[in-house]
Design a protein around this motif. Structure first.
Motif, PDB file in Angstrom:
ATOM      1  N   PHE A   7       0.841  -1.200   0.000  1.00 53.05           N
ATOM      2  CA  PHE A   7       0.000   0.000   0.000  1.00 53.05           C
ATOM      3  C   PHE A   7       0.876   1.249   0.000  1.00 53.05           C
ATOM      4  CE2 PHE A   7      -2.051   3.463   2.241  1.00 53.05           C
ATOM      5  CZ  PHE A   7      -3.237   3.583   1.546  1.00 53.05           C
ATOM      6  N   GLU A   8       1.910   1.261   0.849  1.00 53.24           N
ATOM      7  CA  GLU A   8       2.791   2.430   0.938  1.00 53.24           C
ATOM      8  C   GLU A   8       3.532   2.672  -0.372  1.00 53.24           C
ATOM      9  OE1 GLU A   8       3.188   4.905   3.039  1.00 53.24           O
ATOM     10  OE2 GLU A   8       1.566   4.072   4.221  1.00 53.24           O
ATOM     11  N   GLN A   9       3.943   1.604  -1.040  1.00 45.52           N
ATOM     12  CA  GLN A   9       4.619   1.758  -2.337  1.00 45.52           C
ATOM     13  C   GLN A   9       3.682   2.378  -3.353  1.00 45.52           C
ATOM     14  OE1 GLN A   9       5.925  -2.214  -3.201  1.00 45.52           O
ATOM     15  NE2 GLN A   9       7.717  -2.076  -1.851  1.00 45.52           N
ATOM     16  N   HIS A  10       2.447   1.886  -3.386  1.00 51.91           N
ATOM     17  CA  HIS A  10       1.464   2.431  -4.337  1.00 51.91           C
ATOM     18  C   HIS A  10       1.083   3.865  -3.972  1.00 51.91           C
ATOM     19  CE1 HIS A  10       0.978  -1.186  -6.654  1.00 51.91           C
ATOM     20  NE2 HIS A  10       0.762  -1.886  -5.547  1.00 51.91           N
ATOM     21  N   ARG A  11       0.979   4.130  -2.685  1.00 49.18           N
ATOM     22  CA  ARG A  11       0.652   5.493  -2.244  1.00 49.18           C
ATOM     23  C   ARG A  11       1.749   6.464  -2.650  1.00 49.18           C
ATOM     24  NH1 ARG A  11       1.656   8.939   1.807  1.00 49.18           N
ATOM     25  NH2 ARG A  11       3.028   7.480   2.865  1.00 49.18           N
ATOM     26  N   ALA A  12       3.002   6.084  -2.473  1.00 45.46           N
ATOM     27  CA  ALA A  12       4.124   6.943  -2.861  1.00 45.46           C
ATOM     28  C   ALA A  12       4.119   7.183  -4.369  1.00 45.46           C
ATOM     29  CB  ALA A  12       5.442   6.316  -2.412  1.00 45.46           C
ATOM     30  N   LEU A  14       1.493   7.084  -6.337  1.00 42.14           N
ATOM     31  CA  LEU A  14       0.355   7.957  -6.624  1.00 42.14           C
ATOM     32  C   LEU A  14       0.679   9.408  -6.285  1.00 42.14           C
ATOM     33  CD1 LEU A  14      -2.567   8.290  -7.533  1.00 42.14           C
ATOM     34  CD2 LEU A  14      -3.278   7.680  -5.211  1.00 42.14           C
ATOM     35  N   GLU A  15       1.326   9.628  -5.146  1.00 41.95           N
ATOM     36  CA  GLU A  15       1.731  10.988  -4.773  1.00 41.95           C
ATOM     37  C   GLU A  15       2.668  11.581  -5.824  1.00 41.95           C
ATOM     38  OE1 GLU A  15       3.405  10.683  -0.865  1.00 41.95           O
ATOM     39  OE2 GLU A  15       1.462  11.095   0.100  1.00 41.95           O
ATOM     40  N   GLN A  16       3.604  10.763  -6.308  1.00 41.03           N
ATOM     41  CA  GLN A  16       4.543  11.245  -7.326  1.00 41.03           C
ATOM     42  C   GLN A  16       3.810  11.609  -8.610  1.00 41.03           C
ATOM     43  OE1 GLN A  16       7.782  11.718  -6.488  1.00 41.03           O
ATOM     44  NE2 GLN A  16       7.818  12.871  -8.382  1.00 41.03           N
ATOM     45  N   CYS A  17       2.828  10.789  -9.001  1.00 37.78           N
ATOM     46  CA  CYS A  17       2.027  11.093 -10.194  1.00 37.78           C
ATOM     47  C   CYS A  17       1.282  12.415 -10.026  1.00 37.78           C
ATOM     48  CB  CYS A  17       1.021   9.978 -10.466  1.00 37.78           C
ATOM     49  SG  CYS A  17       1.758   8.469 -11.098  1.00 37.78           S
ATOM     50  N   VAL A  18       0.721  12.633  -8.838  1.00 37.23           N
ATOM     51  CA  VAL A  18      -0.005  13.877  -8.578  1.00 37.23           C
ATOM     52  C   VAL A  18       0.953  15.054  -8.665  1.00 37.23           C
ATOM     53  CG1 VAL A  18      -1.228  15.200  -6.801  1.00 37.23           C
ATOM     54  CG2 VAL A  18      -1.856  12.830  -7.241  1.00 37.23           C
ATOM     55  N   GLY A  36      -2.925  11.290   1.776  1.00 38.45           N
ATOM     56  CA  GLY A  36      -2.386  11.199   3.134  1.00 38.45           C
ATOM     57  C   GLY A  36      -3.400  10.624   4.109  1.00 38.45           C
ATOM     58  N   ALA A  37      -4.653  11.034   3.960  1.00 36.75           N
ATOM     59  CA  ALA A  37      -5.721  10.521   4.828  1.00 36.75           C
ATOM     60  C   ALA A  37      -5.926   9.025   4.596  1.00 36.75           C
ATOM     61  CB  ALA A  37      -7.023  11.282   4.579  1.00 36.75           C
ATOM     62  N   MET A  38      -5.814   8.582   3.346  1.00 40.55           N
ATOM     63  CA  MET A  38      -5.906   7.147   3.053  1.00 40.55           C
ATOM     64  C   MET A  38      -4.794   6.395   3.781  1.00 40.55           C
ATOM     65  SD  MET A  38      -6.753   7.227  -1.065  1.00 40.55           S
ATOM     66  CE  MET A  38      -5.602   5.921  -1.318  1.00 40.55           C
ATOM     67  N   GLY A  39      -3.589   6.946   3.765  1.00 40.29           N
ATOM     68  CA  GLY A  39      -2.463   6.318   4.447  1.00 40.29           C
ATOM     69  C   GLY A  39      -2.687   6.237   5.948  1.00 40.29           C
ATOM     70  N   MET A  40      -3.187   7.323   6.529  1.00 39.69           N
ATOM     71  CA  MET A  40      -3.458   7.316   7.976  1.00 39.69           C
ATOM     72  C   MET A  40      -4.529   6.296   8.328  1.00 39.69           C
ATOM     73  SD  MET A  40      -3.072  11.269   9.256  1.00 39.69           S
ATOM     74  CE  MET A  40      -4.235  11.944   8.086  1.00 39.69           C
TER      75      MET A  40
END
Length: 77
Positions: A7-12, A14-18, A36-40
């Motif tokens: 999840f953290e890899q995909h979140r990172a 996604l953040e980079q894409c944004v 960030g809220a999804m991660g929390m």
């Protein structure tokens, strides 16, 4: 834990894409806040699951230990 790491890899990613593709600063910040809220939320769920598993393990262990002590007392009596 493996799912959280993925999840953290995909979140990172996604953040980079944004960061790279969203040019409107306000929209970018709103999207990053949601990510960030999804991660929390994911980490809170992980903590809840860990706590529930520890509670269950302790209860099961305590139950086994209690039965053992009762069996020993019955044998001694």
């Amino acid at each position: 834990m493996q799912n959280v790491n993925q999840f953290e890899q995909h979140r990172a990613a996604l953040e980079q894409c944004v960061h790279n593709s969203v040019h409107d600063a306000e929209a970018r910040e709103a999207m990053l806040r949601h990510i960030g809220a999804m991660g929390m939320a994911m980490h809170a769920e992980e903590r809840n699951a860990d706590a529930a598993m520890r509670t269950t393990h302790h209860a099961q262990r305590r139950g086994i230990l209690s039965r053992f002590v009762l069996d020993v007392r019955e044998c001694a009596a």
